[in-house]
Structures are given as structure tokens and as C-alpha cells.
Design a protein around this motif. Structure first.
Motif, PDB file in Angstrom:
ATOM      1  N   ASN A 166       0.812  -1.212   0.000  1.00  0.00           N
ATOM      2  CA  ASN A 166       0.000   0.000   0.000  1.00  0.00           C
ATOM      3  C   ASN A 166       0.846   1.262   0.000  1.00  0.00           C
ATOM      4  OD1 ASN A 166      -2.680   0.370  -0.231  1.00  0.00           O
ATOM      5  ND2 ASN A 166      -3.172  -0.508   1.763  1.00  0.00           N
ATOM      6  N   GLN A 167       2.168   1.083   0.102  1.00  0.00           N
ATOM      7  CA  GLN A 167       3.058   2.230   0.241  1.00  0.00           C
ATOM      8  C   GLN A 167       3.181   2.989  -1.076  1.00  0.00           C
ATOM      9  OE1 GLN A 167       4.666   3.209   3.135  1.00  0.00           O
ATOM     10  NE2 GLN A 167       3.403   1.651   4.138  1.00  0.00           N
ATOM     11  N   ASN A 168       3.626   4.237  -0.937  1.00  0.00           N
ATOM     12  CA  ASN A 168       3.736   5.078  -2.132  1.00  0.00           C
ATOM     13  C   ASN A 168       4.806   4.591  -3.102  1.00  0.00           C
ATOM     14  OD1 ASN A 168       1.681   6.796  -1.532  1.00  0.00           O
ATOM     15  ND2 ASN A 168       2.972   8.132  -0.276  1.00  0.00           N
ATOM     16  N   TYR A 169       5.905   4.041  -2.550  1.00  0.00           N
ATOM     17  CA  TYR A 169       6.965   3.635  -3.482  1.00  0.00           C
ATOM     18  C   TYR A 169       6.535   2.476  -4.368  1.00  0.00           C
ATOM     19  CZ  TYR A 169       8.104   0.463   0.433  1.00  0.00           C
ATOM     20  OH  TYR A 169       8.049  -0.462   1.441  1.00  0.00           O
ATOM     21  N   GLY A 185       6.173   1.778 -14.598  1.00  0.00           N
ATOM     22  CA  GLY A 185       5.999   0.717 -15.584  1.00  0.00           C
ATOM     23  C   GLY A 185       6.841  -0.508 -15.316  1.00  0.00           C
ATOM     24  N   LEU A 186       7.316  -0.683 -14.063  1.00  0.00           N
ATOM     25  CA  LEU A 186       8.062  -1.906 -13.748  1.00  0.00           C
ATOM     26  C   LEU A 186       7.122  -3.110 -13.808  1.00  0.00           C
ATOM     27  CD1 LEU A 186      10.333  -0.915 -10.737  1.00  0.00           C
ATOM     28  CD2 LEU A 186      10.871  -0.965 -13.159  1.00  0.00           C
ATOM     29  N   SER A 187       7.702  -4.283 -14.058  1.00  0.00           N
ATOM     30  CA  SER A 187       6.871  -5.481 -14.144  1.00  0.00           C
ATOM     31  C   SER A 187       6.332  -5.835 -12.757  1.00  0.00           C
ATOM     32  CB  SER A 187       7.690  -6.646 -14.685  1.00  0.00           C
ATOM     33  OG  SER A 187       8.587  -7.084 -13.696  1.00  0.00           O
ATOM     34  N   GLY A 220       8.260  -5.283  -2.776  1.00  0.00           N
ATOM     35  CA  GLY A 220       7.269  -5.784  -1.828  1.00  0.00           C
ATOM     36  C   GLY A 220       7.876  -6.727  -0.811  1.00  0.00           C
ATOM     37  N   VAL A 221       8.295  -7.904  -1.279  1.00  0.00           N
ATOM     38  CA  VAL A 221       8.752  -8.952  -0.370  1.00  0.00           C
ATOM     39  C   VAL A 221       9.936  -8.491   0.464  1.00  0.00           C
ATOM     40  CG1 VAL A 221       9.702 -11.272  -0.246  1.00  0.00           C
ATOM     41  CG2 VAL A 221       7.862 -10.766  -1.851  1.00  0.00           C
TER      42      VAL A 221
END
Lengths: 308, 314
Positions: A199-202, A210-212, A221-222
Motif C-alpha cells: 500500500n506504500q507510495n513507493y 511501468g516496472l513489471s 514488496g517482499v
């Protein structure tokens, strides 16, 4: 600076545990040879007391114990003539360590996967199923799960040996029984951590760039969601360690946990004292290492004494 | 120079007369009403609460529903499967499993609640003093730091090991277990309470009250306590099952309540030897009930936590 301070707190904790256990053990009235007093001549009793330093005054016994402890000598066992506490621990440690580490690895790998998959599928069917599994896994104590595993996997279907220790197949059922609850806890922890991070802005920035999706999930994330989970490895280790008491008892595994429980029933005080100190030390060192690595992994946390 | 013009395509003033700004979108609710409403909406939490009520009901009245007591032995009724006479079957000594199971529930719930309440009182006391004294001059800081050093050291000591050690040397019994469980159990609560107080002390309304000369006692009861109670209750719903789990764990390895008193842990331990002989009811009833109780506390606690979280507005 923080590490040094933390290290001293660790030493003090170990000392407090040693002193506490020593006081508790010696607050029991009578001595271990009370039942032999009628049968054995006085000289023999004197000799036996001298062997275990029981003829000295308590403060001297305490200092002697501390002195031996510093030299990593945990003293003799009362029940066993041939094996002292060090030998007992050396005999039991490989089995317990294998069981504990194997369970830890199972719990971490599958718990993390389950948590990540659930979070990515938030409020979907997979999410509900994994969380249902997690909450059931937390609710069933290992000492209820273990007999069930034995009944079905070993006796009815004959897939694994019923109990005892030896080949790798012997380790499967006890590791599963031990790992289920921690696995469930890790899964829940990872899920909520992952949900928060995603949920973070980054993450949104990365998405907007446009990153996969795979790249975002794994790299942003992880990696960030794992950080709070690291701090959880300490309590997890404590959970697994006490879990080995019942698991080793149920599966008749010759580990320290089993010796510890046996020594409780035999009232073999040097063994209780020695194994308690051994267990506590291992746990405290684990907590220390986890704490330090947690702060190194997450650069946002400064290594200061005012941690929380 | 940024050009200001009314025909900007991106930003246009809204006609505010269309909105009634004073209108209340949702009814104004007190925190308690809102919490209750949120829990009622959470089906799993409601299920947990119902299960807890049912288990407590049977723990109180269950043993009286049959004519057998938990300790009545009978040679003629050994190892009977569940029937209309013995609803949960009987064990190897011919004791009625229904009476034993619910008597065990009584023991487990008593230990869980008593240990949690003692933890709560000690934790509130130590955490409260520590949090209140912090930043109150040299003496205050010293008191806080001494209490926190003690808490820190106790926190590092493995919980179950200390409990086991105490039970080895003390007379076994109900109160011994409660005492052993609460001797280190309060530490977690103390940390939470202190953290909460430190956080709340920084709030504007507290310093405003202080500057207006509100007495300490009133600040504690009006501002600090009501704001902490949510997190404390949530913590209770997690410490009670933890104590119940610890009790059954200890009883299972033989350190808990002593025979003939029944507890779920001792009954599971008794059932270990007969699991392979097909007497499923011996393990099933105590095992199922421990798991059900854990489940109920966990889902109810989760629901409560979500409901009390002010950020989780829907």
C-alpha cells in the motif's frame, strides 16, 4: 555502541537466569540422597555429598557452580553414574538441533510463501483458504496434532515410521508437527506485513514507472515486508524450543528436550539446572543475533540504545 | 509566472452551494457503540464470541448435567465409546469423559482468566508507574529506567522454562500454575502500557489539561485510561488463550494439575497410549475442545483488534 550495550544486557540476563535457577533448585528442603540415608553408611553419604559439592555452604556452592559454568562445565548428573550434564547435552543436541532447524526452515519457507500468496490475492479465495489454514494451524496444539499424524501417516497409511530416531524419514512427522503452528503464525504475519508494504507510495511509484509486477512484488514488496518478520524469528525459536519437549516425548526422540522432561521427573537437579541454562543461553543468543541483524538489515532503525 | 485564468481546464472552482456542508454523512457514535457495531459485522468474531459463551456455559453447568463426577471410577464401565449413558465415552478407569472434559474446561478457563488478570494488574501497575515517571525529573527517569531494566531482563528469559522450573520445586496445584504463569507473564503487558502512556502523554489534550491545572488523578482516569483500554482488552484476548495453552502444555508433560483433577492437557496425555487402539474419543474430545477454545479466542481477538483500530474505518 548499541551492540556492546545489548551484549552486556545479554550477559546479565544469563547471569540472572543462572542465579535464579540456582536459588530455586536449592530452596527445596532435603538433599538428593535423602532416600538413601537409611541404607548407606554415613561415610558413603559424606563422600557422595562431597562429590557434588553439597557439603560446602551455599554461597561457596554457588561460586563453584559459576566458576565451572564459566569453564563450560555443567557438572555431574545425579541419576546417571557415567554421563555428566555436558555429555547428556552433547548426546541430545544433534537430534534436537536437526529437529528444530528443520522445523524452522519448513515454517519460514512455507509460511512466507503462504503469506505472500494470500496478500497478493487479498480478499480472494486463495487468501481466505490460506488464512483459514493459518487460524486452524494456530489453534491446534502440537501435542494434539502429533498423535493424529502418527495415527494416519504412520499407522494407517504406513508412510513414515511411527516413532524413534535414525533415518531422515523418522524426522518428517515430528518436524511437521512442530512446524505447523509457527508456519501458520509466519503466514499471518507475512500477509499483514505484505499488505501494508504493497500500500506504500513507493510501490505505486514503481507501478507508475511501468516496472513489471513480478519485479515490484519481489524487489520492493517482499524485501521490505520481510523486515518485520525477521524480528519474529526470536520468539519463533523459543516456541520451537519448548515445542521440542513434547514432540521429543511423543516420538521418543533422544534429544535434549526429552532428557530435560525426564530429569524433571527424576528430580535430577544438576541436569535440570544445566539444561535450563543451556536452553536459555541458546535462546538469548538467538534473540541477540536476530535483534542485531534486524537493525543491520533495516537501515531506518538506528543502532541506538533507545530502540523502541 | 503562473497564469491565473478562469478557463483553466484542469482546475475549476466547484459550485459549493450544491453541497450541504453541515449534513452528517453517518450517525455520530460513541467509540463503544462503533466498536460493538464493527464486531457484530465481523461474522468470524461473532462466531468466536458465541463459541466462548457456549464453552463457558458448559464449563459451568456441564459437569452437573450427568450423574457421574469427574473422579468416579468404575471397573465395569472401562473404555466405553460414546453412548446415551456416557455422552463422551469413558476412560481406562471407567470415568465419565463428559464430566471430565467439562471439568477440565473449568480448570483451563479458570487458569487462563486468573493468570491474565494477574498479568493485567501487575502490568498496569509497573507499566503505569514507569510510563508516568518517565520524563518527570531525575528521580522519575531513574525509576523508569530501573523498572525497564528489570522488565528487559525478565523479557529475555524464556517464559515456559521459568514456569517449568517453578513448578518443579513448588507444590503442584491450581494456584501454583497460576502463580508460575503470571510471574513472568506480566512483562508483555507492562511494556504495552508504558508505551501507550508515553505516547498519550505527548498528546495535545493531555498537555492542555495539565496546563489548565487538572489534577493528576483526573488526567489518568479521563484521558489516559479510556484511551488505553482498547489495546489492553485486545491484549487480554491473546494472553488468556496463551495461558490456557501453557497450562495444557504443562499438564501434558506432567507438571500441571495432579490426578484425579482433570484438565485438557492431562486427558490428552492419558490418551496418548490408546490412540492406536481405536479409542478415538479419548483424544478427540479434549483435543477438539482445546483447539476450539484457541480458535474462538483468536478470531474474537482479531475481530476486536480490527474494530478498535481507528485507522480501519470503512
Amino acid at each position: 555502541m548499541y551492540i556492546i550495550k545489548r551484549f552486556f544486557t545479554m550477559l546479565v540476563t544469563i547471569w540472572v537466569i543462572t542465579t535464579l535457577t540456582f536459588i530455586i533448585m536449592h530452596s527445596i528442603p532435603g538433599d538428593p540422597f535423602a532416600s538413601d540415608a537409611d541404607v548407606l553408611p554415613e561415610e558413603v553419604l559424606e563422600n557422595m555429598r562431597a562429590k557434588y559439592n553439597l557439603d560446602e555452604p551455599l554461597p561457596v556452592q554457588y561460586l563453584l557452580y559459576l566458576k565451572n559454568l564459566v569453564m563450560l562445565d555443567l557438572g555431574p548428573s545425579i541419576q546417571s553414574e557415567t554421563r555428566d550434564v555436558n555429555t547428556l547435552i552433547a548426546d541430545g543436541f544433534p537430534a534436537s538441533a536437526l529437529l528444530g532447524i528443520q522445523s524452522l526452515v519448513i515454517a519460514l519457507i512455507f509460511g512466507l510463501i503462504l503469506g505472500i500468496v494470500a496478500a497478493l490475492n487479498h480478499n480472494g479465495i486463495i487468501d481466505y483458504l490460506s488464512m483459514a489454514f493459518a487460524i486452524i494451524g494456530i489453534s491446534i496444539p502440537s501435542f494434539i496434532l502429533a498423535p493424529l499424524l502418527i495415527k494416519y501417516f504412520a499407522v494407517d497409511w504406513g508412510l513414515f515410521p511411527v516413532a524413534s530416531w535414525g533415518t531422515w524419514l523418522h524426522t518428517v512427522l515430528p518436524s511437521l508437527a512442530l512446524a505447523t503452528a509457527p508456519l501458520a503464525i509466519v503466514a499471518r504475519f507475512m500477509r499483514s506485513s505484505m499488505l501494508e508494504v504493497m500500500n506504500q507510495n513507493y510501490i505505486k511509484t514503481a507501478d507508475a514507472k511501468g516496472l513489471s509486477t513480478t519485479g515490484i512484488v519481489i524487489k520492493h514488496g517482499v524485501r521490505n515486508a520481510l523486515i518485520p518478520v525477521i524480528s519474529f524469528i526470536g520468539p519463533l525459536a523459543a516456541f520451537l524450543l519448548t515445542g521440542t519437549f513434547v514432540i521429543e516425548k511423543i516420538f521418543a526422540i533422544p534429544g535434549i528436550g526429552k532428557y530435560f522432561v525426564d530429569s524433571i521427573f527424576n528430580r535430577d537437579f544438576p541436569v535440570i539446572l544445566g539444561t535450563t541454562i543451556f536452553f536459555s543461553t541458546i535462546l538469548i543468543i538467538t534473540l541477540f543475533l536476530v535483534d542485531i541483524s534486524y537493525r543491520i538489515v533495516d537501515p531506518r532503525i538506528k543502532l541506538t540504545s533507545k530502540g523502541d | 509566472m503562473i497564469e491565473r485564468s478562469n478557463d483553466n481546464v484542469l482546475f475549476r472552482p466547484i459550485d459549493r452551494s450544491r453541497f450541504n456542508q453541515e449534513e452528517l454523512v453517518r450517525p455520530s457514535l460513541s467509540q463503544w457503540k462503533e466498536t460493538v457495531l464493527k464486531i457484530v459485522k465481523n461474522k468470524l468474531a461473532v462466531l468466536g464470541l458465541i463459541l466462548l459463551v457456549v464453552i463457558t456455559f458448559f464449563a459451568i453447568f456441564g459437569p452437573h448435567m450427568v450423574s457421574y463426577s469427574y473422579s468416579d471410577q468404575s471397573l465395569t464401565t472401562r473404555n466405553l465409546p460414546p453412548s446415551s449413558d456416557h455422552w463422551f465415552g469413558t476412560d481406562a478407569l471407567g470415568r465419565d469423559m463428559w464430566a471430565r472434559t467439562w471439568y477440565g474446561a473449568r480448570i483451563s478457563l479458570t487458569i487462563g482468566v486468573a493468570a491474565a488478570v494477574i498479568d493485567l494488574i501487575l502490568g498496569l501497575l509497573v507499566g503505569g508507574i514507569s510510563g508516568y515517571m518517565a520524563g518527570r525529573g531525575k528521580i522519575g527517569d531513574r525509576v523508569d529506567s530501573i523498572l525497564m531494566r528489570i522488565v528487559e531482563i525478565l523479557y529475555g528469559i524464556p517464559y515456559l522454562l521459568v514456569v517449568i522450573l517453578l513448578l518443579v520445586v513448588m507444590e503442584p496445584g491450581l494456584w501454583t500454575i497460576i502463580l508460575a504463569l503470571s510471574i513472568t507473564g506480566w512483562v508483555g503487558m507492562a511494556r504495552i502500557v508504558r508505551g501507550q502512556i508515553l505516547q498519550l502523554k505527548e498528546q495535545e489534550y493531555v498537555s492542555a489539561a495539565q496546563k489548565l491545572g487538572t489534577p493528576h488523578r483526573k488526567i489518568i482516569w479521563r484521558h489516559l485510561f479510556p484511551n488505553m483500554i482498547g489495546i489492553i482488552i485486545v491484549n487480554l484476548t491473546f494472553t488468556i488463550p496463551q495461558a490456557i495453552f501453557a497450562e495444557s502444555f504443562l499438564s501434558f508433560i506432567g507438571l500441571g494439575v495432579q490426578a484425579p483433577i482433570a484438565s485438557w492437557g492431562t486427558m490428552a496425555n492419558d490418551a496418548l497410549g490408546v490412540i492406536l487402539t481405536g479409542q478415538w474419543w479419548r483424544l478427540f474430545f479434549p483435543g477438539f475442545l482445546i483447539s476450539l477454545t484457541m480458535f474462538a479466542f483468536n478470531v474474537f481477538g482479531d475481530g476486536l483488534q480490527d474494530a478498535l483500530d481507528p485507522q480501519a474505518k470503512d
